[in-house]
Design a protein around this motif. Sequence first.
Motif, PDB file in Angstrom:
ATOM      1  N   SER A   1      23.646  14.532 -35.010  1.00 19.14           N
ATOM      2  CA  SER A   1      24.115  13.819 -34.155  1.00 19.14           C
ATOM      3  C   SER A   1      25.541  13.775 -34.748  1.00 19.14           C
ATOM      4  N   ILE A   2      25.790  13.876 -35.877  1.00 17.27           N
ATOM      5  CA  ILE A   2      26.900  14.512 -36.563  1.00 17.27           C
ATOM      6  C   ILE A   2      27.449  15.629 -36.076  1.00 17.27           C
ATOM      7  N   SER A   3      26.803  16.535 -35.873  1.00 19.83           N
ATOM      8  CA  SER A   3      27.968  18.290 -35.086  1.00 19.83           C
ATOM      9  C   SER A   3      27.872  17.889 -33.552  1.00 19.83           C
ATOM     10  N   VAL A   4      27.892  17.523 -32.656  1.00 16.72           N
ATOM     11  CA  VAL A   4      27.899  17.112 -31.711  1.00 16.72           C
ATOM     12  C   VAL A   4      29.212  15.775 -31.282  1.00 16.72           C
ATOM     13  N   ILE A   5      29.454  14.849 -32.530  1.00 17.89           N
ATOM     14  CA  ILE A   5      30.879  14.641 -33.417  1.00 17.89           C
ATOM     15  C   ILE A   5      31.865  15.386 -33.726  1.00 17.89           C
ATOM     16  N   ALA A   6      31.629  16.155 -34.340  1.00 20.40           N
ATOM     17  CA  ALA A   6      32.424  17.412 -34.794  1.00 20.40           C
ATOM     18  C   ALA A   6      32.459  18.130 -33.882  1.00 20.40           C
ATOM     19  N   PHE A   7      31.777  18.714 -32.745  1.00 18.86           N
ATOM     20  CA  PHE A   7      32.049  19.406 -31.341  1.00 18.86           C
ATOM     21  C   PHE A   7      33.702  18.558 -30.891  1.00 18.86           C
ATOM     22  N   LEU A   8      32.829  17.312 -30.756  1.00 19.38           N
ATOM     23  CA  LEU A   8      33.729  16.804 -29.250  1.00 19.38           C
ATOM     24  C   LEU A   8      35.561  17.265 -30.292  1.00 19.38           C
ATOM     25  N   CYS A   9      35.434  16.131 -31.625  1.00 16.02           N
ATOM     26  CA  CYS A   9      36.740  16.409 -33.079  1.00 16.02           C
ATOM     27  C   CYS A   9      37.552  18.025 -32.829  1.00 16.02           C
ATOM     28  N   PHE A  10      36.346  19.418 -32.335  1.00 14.69           N
ATOM     29  CA  PHE A  10      37.055  20.688 -31.266  1.00 14.69           C
ATOM     30  C   PHE A  10      37.332  20.012 -30.837  1.00 14.69           C
ATOM     31  N   ILE A  11      36.990  19.746 -29.925  1.00 13.80           N
ATOM     32  CA  ILE A  11      37.712  20.148 -28.522  1.00 13.80           C
ATOM     33  C   ILE A  11      39.043  19.355 -28.295  1.00 13.80           C
ATOM     34  N   LEU A  12      39.522  17.913 -29.247  1.00  7.89           N
ATOM     35  CA  LEU A  12      40.460  17.216 -29.787  1.00  7.89           C
ATOM     36  C   LEU A  12      41.523  18.202 -30.044  1.00  7.89           C
ATOM     37  N   SER A  13      41.217  19.057 -31.220  1.00  6.74           N
ATOM     38  CA  SER A  13      41.901  19.995 -32.076  1.00  6.74           C
ATOM     39  C   SER A  13      42.987  20.585 -31.639  1.00  6.74           C
TER      40      SER A  13
END
Length: 541
Positions: free
Chosen positions: A217-229
Amino acid sequence: MSETSDIPPVDILFTENTFAHRWQLLMIAMCSIATIYSGIFVISPSFFRFEVPYYCQDNTQDACDGSCSDWSFNYTTLDVPTSLQESYNLVCDKELYIQLHGSLYFLGLCLGSIIGGYLSDKLGRAKWLSIAHFLNTILGVIMGVTNSLFVNLFCWCLLSALCMSTWVSACAYNAETGRAKFRHVSVGILNCIFSASVGLCSPLAYVFPNWRHLLISISVIAFLCFILSLFNDESPRWLWSQRRFGEVYEIMKKSAKLQNEEIPADTEKLMISLSKIGKQKEKFADRIVTDFKNVFCLNANFQQDSKLPKNEHGNDKNYSILDIRNYPRLAVRLVFLAMHWVCVNTLYYGLSFGAEMFHQNVYVFVLTQGFAGLIGGIFGLFLLNFAGRKTLAIANLKFAGACYLACVFIPLSKKFIILVITFSAKISLEFFFVLCYLWTSDLMPTVIRTSGIGLASSMARITGMALPFVGNLAVFGSAAPLIFYSCLAFFVIICSVFLPESRGQKLPNTLEEGNDFGTNKSRLQNEHEQRTEARAVENVF
């Protein structure tokens, strides 16, 4: 354009101008939000890395006599239903791997501090942040699905390194992107985001009690952060140091459009001239090749065009952290800054993972620690407007040391009192963490800023590898670990006395400026620059 004239600083052309304000706020906000997953990853072991009472399944054998092959784990006295220990049968002689997991975390932080700072200096702040966010997503998923303990440990070390590198790079990005007057605010926002993310781990762990599901679940959040970056522009100050003036000009035009203002005519004319003779923007494939050469130091120094003004160094040498050995004052300051990092790392993580040591409910403890960190970050933003780095650092060290010392005299049965004291200490330590990032960022020059932050931080992580074993000091008395933490805080106060104040000062760009920072020579130079800045643009023509 005169061949011998100087290039005006990017500050007076862009970052200190009104047409940059909205762009700066947007970039700092996106960069900070994109790191939110790192705090959740960092604190997540609180919910699965601990020792669980166990016994042999049939209850007829000694659990560690070598004949037992199936163990049962008793979670009745714990607050969580799953653990790393149960998933990999870390019993008897293998229990050491639980502490090794904690040590590998700090080893990862150490590697991330050094490697992340180096790659950020070579590739650019924004680019390396996007790469790190993506890699963290992959590693988190692997940890959540692998049945191999060694794969898990290896990925955890790498993930810790990448999380640390995102913080080093994001701190430098925010400090360089914002205005000098609000530099502490830009770094403080980053810290507030981290503190909030620590608190978010508690409800997330409650929803996903299985530690594997939690990591995914944390990895899913990390992927969303990658898109934002991917929407973050590169640091203009870093691009300027690389003589990529055309890309800075593109950012300036975007910023002016966002602000509904026009770039001053003389500034625009200058930027057009510099864009023609600076490094030209490369195609994607060529950029990859260039980045590869930069990382492995295979690139020849950029050949300066005869029409290009000289920079502050008088040459185009690529500096590294090793060059600091030629500047003794700056080198000694880096050592003192490293001691601050060692102290805050030891006290901060000793408290953050201290739910078991203080006999607290892990969900309540982590949630309150996250909330305390958020308060500390916001409180710090307010205080930094009225007091200098040195004054606040000494005050925080005194308060945190006193809190640890107070816990020595309070019985563990007084859980609420201890919770209040640890809550207060976390507020102070969170603020102190901001000061360490900010003070190091202030005192290290642009050419080695992230490398300097990374090296100072890495010293803390090396000592942090021994942190899981600090509890063993209890053999000398249950209060020994707390006394150790308290004495460390009081000792580092001495180092603070010898560091210069940097609040409101212009960031040093060169190693020479960093070495002279805070001295009479530096003050005279700043006064001279203030008198000549108004004429800097005119002198270029």
